[in-house]
Design a protein around this motif. Structure first.
Motif, mmCIF file in Angstrom:
data_model
loop_
_atom_site.group_PDB
_atom_site.id
_atom_site.type_symbol
_atom_site.label_atom_id
_atom_site.label_comp_id
_atom_site.label_asym_id
_atom_site.label_seq_id
_atom_site.Cartn_x
_atom_site.Cartn_y
_atom_site.Cartn_z
ATOM 1 N N SER A 136 69.392 -25.056 65.661
ATOM 2 C CA SER A 136 70.718 -24.497 65.426
ATOM 3 C C SER A 136 71.695 -24.860 66.530
ATOM 4 O O SER A 136 72.901 -25.007 66.280
ATOM 5 C CB SER A 136 70.621 -22.975 65.274
ATOM 6 N N GLN A 137 71.216 -25.029 67.769
ATOM 7 C CA GLN A 137 72.121 -25.431 68.852
ATOM 8 C C GLN A 137 72.664 -26.834 68.600
ATOM 9 O O GLN A 137 73.849 -27.102 68.839
ATOM 10 C CB GLN A 137 71.392 -25.361 70.195
ATOM 11 N N HIS A 138 71.811 -27.726 68.132
ATOM 12 C CA HIS A 138 72.268 -29.076 67.803
ATOM 13 C C HIS A 138 73.259 -29.034 66.646
ATOM 14 O O HIS A 138 74.262 -29.754 66.640
ATOM 15 C CB HIS A 138 71.077 -29.967 67.448
ATOM 16 N N THR A 153 77.035 -30.366 66.911
ATOM 17 C CA THR A 153 77.522 -31.363 65.959
ATOM 18 C C THR A 153 78.827 -30.905 65.322
ATOM 19 O O THR A 153 79.781 -31.680 65.170
ATOM 20 C CB THR A 153 76.459 -31.623 64.880
ATOM 21 N N LEU A 154 78.901 -29.631 64.950
ATOM 22 C CA LEU A 154 80.115 -29.093 64.340
ATOM 23 C C LEU A 154 81.296 -29.144 65.296
ATOM 24 O O LEU A 154 82.388 -29.603 64.945
ATOM 25 C CB LEU A 154 79.876 -27.647 63.901
ATOM 26 N N LEU A 185 72.102 -27.621 58.317
ATOM 27 C CA LEU A 185 73.537 -27.406 58.402
ATOM 28 C C LEU A 185 74.157 -27.590 57.018
ATOM 29 O O LEU A 185 74.061 -28.674 56.430
ATOM 30 C CB LEU A 185 74.155 -28.383 59.409
ATOM 31 N N CYS A 186 74.779 -26.516 56.523
ATOM 32 C CA CYS A 186 75.396 -26.533 55.191
ATOM 33 C C CYS A 186 76.913 -26.440 55.359
ATOM 34 O O CYS A 186 77.461 -25.329 55.456
ATOM 35 C CB CYS A 186 74.883 -25.363 54.351
ATOM 36 N N PRO A 187 77.615 -27.576 55.399
ATOM 37 C CA PRO A 187 79.049 -27.566 55.653
ATOM 38 C C PRO A 187 79.848 -27.762 54.361
ATOM 39 O O PRO A 187 79.276 -28.031 53.287
ATOM 40 C CB PRO A 187 79.218 -28.776 56.560
ATOM 41 N N PRO A 188 81.185 -27.650 54.424
ATOM 42 C CA PRO A 188 82.007 -28.031 53.271
ATOM 43 C C PRO A 188 81.765 -29.497 52.914
ATOM 44 O O PRO A 188 81.542 -30.336 53.790
ATOM 45 C CB PRO A 188 83.439 -27.816 53.768
ATOM 46 N N GLN A 189 81.801 -29.803 51.643
ATOM 47 C CA GLN A 189 81.417 -31.137 51.186
ATOM 48 C C GLN A 189 82.268 -32.254 51.777
ATOM 49 O O GLN A 189 81.765 -33.347 52.050
ATOM 50 C CB GLN A 189 81.469 -31.188 49.656
ATOM 51 N N HIS A 190 83.547 -31.992 52.004
ATOM 52 C CA HIS A 190 84.411 -33.057 52.502
ATOM 53 C C HIS A 190 84.131 -33.422 53.954
ATOM 54 O O HIS A 190 84.650 -34.411 54.460
ATOM 55 C CB HIS A 190 85.880 -32.666 52.340
ATOM 56 N N ARG A 250 77.679 -38.900 60.514
ATOM 57 C CA ARG A 250 77.967 -39.970 61.458
ATOM 58 C C ARG A 250 77.776 -39.485 62.907
ATOM 59 O O ARG A 250 77.271 -40.219 63.757
ATOM 60 C CB ARG A 250 79.388 -40.485 61.242
ATOM 61 N N THR A 251 78.170 -38.246 63.176
ATOM 62 C CA THR A 251 77.970 -37.696 64.519
ATOM 63 C C THR A 251 76.490 -37.616 64.856
ATOM 64 O O THR A 251 76.082 -37.921 65.983
ATOM 65 C CB THR A 251 78.613 -36.309 64.626
ATOM 66 N N ILE A 252 75.665 -37.207 63.898
ATOM 67 C CA ILE A 252 74.224 -37.166 64.142
ATOM 68 C C ILE A 252 73.706 -38.564 64.469
ATOM 69 O O ILE A 252 72.895 -38.752 65.380
ATOM 70 C CB ILE A 252 73.486 -36.579 62.922
#
Length: 487
Positions: A202-204, A208-209, A346-351, A358-360
């Protein structure tokens, strides 16, 4: 020999001139930080008045005041009304630096040798220190890694095993993402495998966010007491924290509205089902009010509900369901499956998916497939669910024990949570309790450690229930806390 005040001010001037920070107030904060690190000022030392510092550095008093405020955000200094500013006392890095990890006592090495149990207890002057500071959720109940690897070797052929040694897309292998979707649904988040990313804990996911969706200077709204690592991340990423007032239901919508109106608030960080450290649970009505504020001001919601599964209670709908277009939900596994298994979803907004992936790829390339495979195996074969139930059962017993031993004191406890929050009378501070407890061989997490920015500190300590090896050890530690309070 300690330098006199004039020599200290001279050294601060040198460090200020050497600083490469872009703003004057940041140069003041950096000079203070380096001087503290070098021992020019030590924990508890009084700092120069802002007027005296401004005169020596040839800056305005406002710049010196802003510099002290920035140093306070970094946890370096503490202001005391009517007395001035002081170097903060060194505190334990609870939630950041864990104690030595235990080994499950009933497990044998592959060669058949039984291994002796190792507790979380650190050595102290009396040879026995009980750690209630770091949240280590009953690691002796973690699923067996040895058994899991044996099962993996049985069900997978050589080609499939070799696949785990290869590069894969940063988002994670398809079956690992599908398992992540199953786990996210356990939190109440309706998501499919193609809609999430596999992260190294979760820290990663949080890092990332913040590095992807925020830029230096963006403001991050937080509750007045919150996850201490967030304070460190925000400072390093130059994302100023904005502490938002709370009540018994969590963050106040009107206070968040006012902060958003002042401009620059990019995101809000929330732990809605079990806030760390106070266990506050946000009801559905409050969540909906906050969603409306975030929609009006186009604010991103970071939902880190890491302790939600430990609480055996009727869940409220997650922000990811109420506002999927702006919520980034982090579904952690480490608290249930083991701290060494650094896997989260990580479950983010689709856009935002493509940019986050890419950050990962730029940072860790991908989560090690072997770790993701282990998590997926435990999720899909029911091991994760059985482990969760076992940890809830142990947590329920330890919460009941804490309520019994600390009966008569204002203890906030859940039926099956991994920690408690002990409110303190005004005469006590969290640091004072923590200091007295440490002298008697008990480590606790003082409330000041969770304080965000210049928010008013809540007097209290967090008591983690899983960092000692047995209920008997926990009872001894809690008995010591009671003795200190009664003294």
């Amino acid at each position: 020999m300690k330098a006199n005040d004039d020599e200290r001010l001279r050294r601060l001037r040198e460090l200020y001139e050497e600083s490469g920070a872009p703003c004057r107030y940041q140069r003041v904060a950096e000079a203070l930080e380096v001087s503290i690190r070098q021992g020019v000022f030590r924990p508890g030392d009084a700092l120069p008045t802002q007027r005296a510092l401004a005169a020596r550095l040839n800056v305005t008093t406002g710049t010196a005041t802003h510099g002290y405020a920035e140093a306070a955000k970094r946890g370096l200094v503490t202001g005391v009304t009517g007395r001035g500013s002081f170097v903060s006392a060194a505190g334990s890095d609870v939630d950041v630096m864990p104690p030595p990890a235990p080994l499950p006592p009933a497990t044998a090495w592959p060669d058949g040798r039984d291994r002796a149990p190792v507790s979380f207890n650190e050595e102290s002057s009396d040879g026995h220190c009980r750690n209630l500071g770091f949240i280590a959720p009953f690691e002796n109940l973690n699923p067996s890694l040895h058994d899991a690897l044996c099962r993996m070797m049985t069900r997978m052929d050589a080609r499939a095993m070799a696949e785990l040694q290869s590069y894969h897309r940063p988002a994670g292998m398809e079956r690992h993402r599908e398992a992540g979707a199953l786990w996210a649904r356990r939190y109440g988040v309706p998501v499919s495998g193609r809609d999430l990313l596999v992260c190294a804990g979760s820290q990663h996911a949080l890092m990332t966010l913040l590095t992807t969706l925020c830029t230096p200077g963006d403001r991050l709204a937080v509750e007045t007491l919150s996850y201490p690592l967030l304070r460190q991340l925000s400072w390093r990423l130059r994302l100023p924290l904005v502490p938002i007032r709370t009540d018994a239901c969590g963050m106040l919508p009107d206070a968040l509205e006012n902060a958003c109106r002042s401009g620059g608030v990019k995101a809000v960080y929330l732990m809605p089902s079990c806030r760390n450290p106070t266990l506050t649970r946000m009801p559905e009505s409050r969540r909906k009010e906050l969603v409306e504020v975030c929609r009006r001001h186009d604010v991103l919601i970071i939902e880190d509900d890491v302790y939600a599964l430990a609480i055996n209670a009727q869940p409220a709908p997650p922000f990811a369901e109420l506002a999927p277009e702006r919520t980034c939900f982090v579904a952690a596994t480490s608290e249930i499956l083991g701290g060494g298994l650094r896997v989260a979803y990580l479950c983010p907004p689709q856009h935002t998916l493509e940019e986050l992936e890419r950050t990962i790829s730029y940072t860790i390339s991908m989560v090690p497939p072997l770790m993701a495979e282990l998590a997926a195996q435990w999720i899909t074969d029911g091991t994760a669910e059985r482990t969760l139930m076992a940890k809830r059962e142990e947590a329920a017993a330890r919460n009941a024990l804490a309520r019994n031993i600390l009966d008569g004191f204002p203890l906030m406890s859940r039926n099956s949570g991994f920690f408690c929050w002990l409110h303190l009378p005004e005469a006590w501070t969290g640091r004072k309790i923590a200091s007295e407890a440490r002298k008697r061989g008990v480590i606790v997490a003082e409330g000041e450690h969770f304080q965000m920015g210049h928010s008013t500190a809540e007097h209290g300590v967090r008591l983690a229930l899983g960092g000692v090896s047995s209920r008997e050890e926990l009872a001894r530690a809690l008995g010591i806390i009671r003795e200190i309070l009664e003294s």
